[in-house]
Design a protein around this motif. Structure first.
Motif, short mmCIF file in Angstrom:
data_model
loop_
_atom_site.label_atom_id
_atom_site.label_comp_id
_atom_site.label_asym_id
_atom_site.label_seq_id
_atom_site.Cartn_x
_atom_site.Cartn_y
_atom_site.Cartn_z
N ASP A 223 -5.74 0.52 -4.84
CA ASP A 223 -6.48 0.89 -3.65
C ASP A 223 -6.91 2.34 -3.82
O ASP A 223 -6.07 3.22 -4.07
CB ASP A 223 -5.62 0.73 -2.40
CG ASP A 223 -6.44 0.84 -1.12
OD1 ASP A 223 -7.64 0.50 -1.15
OD2 ASP A 223 -5.88 1.27 -0.09
N PHE A 224 -8.20 2.59 -3.74
CA PHE A 224 -8.75 3.93 -3.96
C PHE A 224 -8.27 4.51 -5.30
O PHE A 224 -7.95 5.69 -5.40
CB PHE A 224 -8.41 4.87 -2.82
CG PHE A 224 -9.06 4.50 -1.52
CD1 PHE A 224 -10.42 4.73 -1.32
CD2 PHE A 224 -8.33 3.92 -0.49
CE1 PHE A 224 -11.04 4.38 -0.12
CE2 PHE A 224 -8.94 3.57 0.70
CZ PHE A 224 -10.29 3.80 0.89
N GLY A 225 -8.21 3.64 -6.33
CA GLY A 225 -7.88 4.09 -7.66
C GLY A 225 -6.42 4.35 -7.93
O GLY A 225 -6.06 4.85 -9.01
N VAL A 226 -5.54 4.02 -6.98
CA VAL A 226 -4.11 4.28 -7.12
C VAL A 226 -3.36 2.95 -7.04
O VAL A 226 -3.69 2.08 -6.21
CB VAL A 226 -3.61 5.22 -6.01
CG1 VAL A 226 -2.10 5.42 -6.10
CG2 VAL A 226 -4.33 6.56 -6.08
N ALA A 245 -4.27 -3.13 2.92
CA ALA A 245 -5.35 -2.65 2.07
C ALA A 245 -6.27 -3.77 1.59
O ALA A 245 -7.45 -3.55 1.38
CB ALA A 245 -4.78 -1.92 0.86
N TYR A 246 -5.71 -4.99 1.45
CA TYR A 246 -6.49 -6.01 0.73
C TYR A 246 -6.40 -7.41 1.32
O TYR A 246 -7.41 -8.03 1.62
CB TYR A 246 -6.03 -6.04 -0.72
CG TYR A 246 -6.81 -7.01 -1.59
CD1 TYR A 246 -8.21 -7.02 -1.58
CD2 TYR A 246 -6.16 -7.90 -2.42
CE1 TYR A 246 -8.91 -7.91 -2.38
CE2 TYR A 246 -6.86 -8.79 -3.23
CZ TYR A 246 -8.24 -8.79 -3.20
OH TYR A 246 -8.94 -9.66 -3.99
N LEU A 247 -5.19 -7.92 1.52
CA LEU A 247 -5.06 -9.32 1.89
C LEU A 247 -5.48 -9.60 3.32
O LEU A 247 -5.84 -10.70 3.66
CB LEU A 247 -3.62 -9.79 1.67
CG LEU A 247 -3.15 -9.81 0.21
CD1 LEU A 247 -1.72 -10.32 0.14
CD2 LEU A 247 -4.07 -10.67 -0.65
N GLY A 248 -5.40 -8.60 4.19
CA GLY A 248 -5.87 -8.78 5.55
C GLY A 248 -4.77 -9.27 6.47
O GLY A 248 -3.63 -9.50 6.07
#
Length: 271
Positions: A223-226, A245-248
């Motif tokens: 997430d954001f390169g980290v 951040a991703y799965l919702g």
């Protein structure tokens, strides 16, 4: 990953900066022999940038090693010869070439004269090499056919076969299942398992979370390169940082750890 096994692929402190923009920050990733490792994250998280760096297509700081040997001073073609291969998001096959000739492109010597004389003139690969690669990915008997004669699923598998020829030890797959329906994705995953069972290390980037959670032994989440999380799929899907951040967030009545299909399958990548 076992502590007593030297990873096929390891990155240490890998960072990529474009001027004032930091695309990747201190990424440590390892892929063992015969392992499928997932790299997931939202659009723009830096996944493709990471693959570009590992394969030598963009400058980075940190270290990349293959079977313990440093690759940092090698260009893309020398990393390929060392056994590190990749696919591309826009990984179309050459429609005017046969499948065998498409595979030959991956290991052809550089230079236009060689390209046109060796590739168009013949497959430039031993028949047994072509057949073995196609058999491994589950599309035997298509060497003499052209890509347009194959289904999309078969074309995707030929793309993987093209990355495997030439003594590949690790292959980085960048959204290889894009465009496949549920059945095709299941078949694709089954054939990727066969590739791993042959001892090849696989780093898989894909937004098809059903595929990723089904076939990967470990996941890294960017997430954001980290890297914000790493571990077994069952743990990753329950990690609140990953969910945020991703799965919702789940719909009412569903488990908060199970992402809805619409949230798990964003379209495209902008890295």
């Amino acid at each position: 990953m076992s502590d007593d096994v030297t990873p096929l692929l390891r990155t240490s402190g890998l960072s990529v900066r474009y001027g004032g923009v930091v695309a990747n920050t201190d990424i440590d990733i390892a892929v063992d022999p015969g392992e499928i490792v997932g790299l997931i994250g939202p659009n723009g998280a830096g996944k493709t940038t990471f693959v570009d760096a590992v394969t030598g297509f963009t400058e980075y700081t940190g270290h990349v090693s293959l079977e313990g040997a440093a690759l940092d001073e090698l260009g893309p073609h020398r990393r390929r010869r060392a056994g590190l291969a990749r696919t591309w998001q826009a990984g179309e096959l050459f429609g005017d070439l046969t499948v065998a000739q498409n595979l030959a492109v991956a290991v052809a010597p550089t230079g236009l004269r060689t390209l046109f004389s060796d590739i168009f003139g013949s497959s430039a690969l031993p028949t047994e090499t072509v057949d073995a690669a196609l058999e491994l990915v589950g599309v035997p008997g298509v060497a003499a056919r052209r890509p347009g004669e194959l289904t999309l699923g078969q074309q995707k598998l030929v793309g993987v076969a093209r990355a495997l020829v030439g003594g590949t030890r690790v292959v980085l797959l960048d959204e290889p299942a894009a465009g496949l329906d549920t059945h095709e994705s299941l078949e694709f995953g089954r054939h990727l398992r066969r590739v791993a069972e042959a001892g090849v290390g696989v780093l898989l980037i894909d937004h098809d979370m059903s595929l990723v959670l089904d076939i990967c032994t470990r996941l890294y989440v960017l997430d954001f390169g980290v890297v914000i999380a790493a571990g077994a799929p069952a743990l990753i899907r329950e990690d609140p940082r990953v969910i945020a951040a991703y799965l919702g967030t789940a719909r009412p009545g569903e488990s908060e750890t199970a992402a809805p299909a619409s949230a798990a399958r964003p379209v495209g990548d902008t890295e």
